[in-house]
Motif scaffolding. Sequence first.
Motif, PDB file in Angstrom:
ATOM      1  N   ASN A   1       0.836  -1.201   0.000  1.00  0.00           N
ATOM      2  CA  ASN A   1       0.000   0.000   0.000  1.00  0.00           C
ATOM      3  C   ASN A   1       0.875   1.257   0.000  1.00  0.00           C
ATOM      4  OD1 ASN A   1      -1.811   2.068   0.441  1.00  0.00           O
ATOM      5  ND2 ASN A   1      -2.910   1.032   2.080  1.00  0.00           N
TER       6      ASN A   1
ATOM      7  N   ALA B   1       0.074   4.195   0.171  1.00  0.00           N
ATOM      8  CA  ALA B   1      -0.453   5.276   1.012  1.00  0.00           C
ATOM      9  C   ALA B   1       0.137   5.259   2.426  1.00  0.00           C
ATOM     10  CB  ALA B   1      -1.977   5.186   1.086  1.00  0.00           C
ATOM     11  N   PHE B   2       0.781   4.171   2.809  1.00  0.00           N
ATOM     12  CA  PHE B   2       1.372   4.104   4.153  1.00  0.00           C
ATOM     13  C   PHE B   2       2.417   5.204   4.313  1.00  0.00           C
ATOM     14  CE2 PHE B   2      -1.056   0.783   5.471  1.00  0.00           C
ATOM     15  CZ  PHE B   2      -0.758  -0.476   4.995  1.00  0.00           C
ATOM     16  N   GLN B   3       2.313   5.918   5.455  1.00  0.00           N
ATOM     17  CA  GLN B   3       3.230   7.024   5.719  1.00  0.00           C
ATOM     18  C   GLN B   3       4.016   6.826   7.011  1.00  0.00           C
ATOM     19  OE1 GLN B   3       3.489  10.008   3.961  1.00  0.00           O
ATOM     20  NE2 GLN B   3       1.498  10.552   3.136  1.00  0.00           N
TER      21      GLN B   3
ATOM     22  N   ASP C   1      -1.651   4.715   7.266  1.00  0.00           N
ATOM     23  CA  ASP C   1      -1.769   5.929   6.465  1.00  0.00           C
ATOM     24  C   ASP C   1      -2.522   7.007   7.231  1.00  0.00           C
ATOM     25  OD1 ASP C   1      -4.484   4.725   4.308  1.00  0.00           O
ATOM     26  OD2 ASP C   1      -4.417   5.170   6.429  1.00  0.00           O
TER      27      ASP C   1
END
Lengths: 112, 119
Positions: free
Chosen positions: A27, A29-31, A93
Motif C-alpha cells: 500500500n 499510502a502508508f506514511q 496511512d
Amino acid sequence: QKEVEQDPGPLSVPEGAIVSLNCTYSNSAFQYFMWYRQYSRKGPELLMYTYSSGNKEDGRFTAQVDKSSKYISLFIRDSQPSDSATYLCAMSDFTNAGKSTFGDGTTLTVKP
Amino acid sequence: NAGVTQTPKFRILKIGQSMTLQCTQDMNHNYMYWYRQDPGMGLKLIYYSVGAGITDKGEVPNGYNVSRSTTEDFPLRLELAAPSQTSVYFCASSYSIGTSGALFSYEQYFGPGTRLTVT
C-alpha cells in the motif's frame, strides 16, 4: 496477497551479532512505519517509528524505510539476550481511525 | 496510570458458551481496538471504536460484538464460542492529534492480553 509481509523467522543469533528484521508492503499510502516489540506472554510495545522515508536511530536500534521499494528494516547492533522477543512491523496511512496494519512478526532469540 | 487493563488473564470456555472480555484504559484515549493474535501470526483487528457510542468492524468481526458506552471501557462479547476463537486477545488504545481530529497518534498502547481456549 497480504498488505504487509514480514520475514517469518524464527531468528537465532549469538550475543553481540547484528540483526536485520525486514518487512515489505504493497500500500503506497502508508506514511508511518512502526516497530513493536512483544515479549513472551505480554502485549506489544512501540519500539520505534519512522515517518516517510529515511533512517532513524535510537541507541542500538536503527529503523530504515525505503518507500520507493516499499521495504522497511529494523537493525539491532550488539544484540543482547534481553532483545529476545517477537518484533512486529506496523504501518498506517492515518486516514482511517488511526488503524495500523501489522506484519506477522519475527521471533528473535539472542543466545548468550 | 495503569494504562490499558484487561480481564480475565486466562479463560477456558466450552463450545457454545458466551463471555465478555473486559478492557479499560485510564489515558482518556478516544480510539480503542480489539485484536486477536493466533500462534505465529500477527494481530488481526476485530473491532474498533473512535469514541463513546461509535464502533465499527475490523478485519475479522464474525462471532464477536462490542459496545462503547464510556471513553474508558470497550468490552468484547463472544456469543456461542467456537474452537476457532481460541486465541490471545489484545485491547489497545490510541488518540487523535490535530484540531480536527483528522490525524492520529502513530502509537497504540496495548493491554497484557487475555488467553482464551475454547474446547
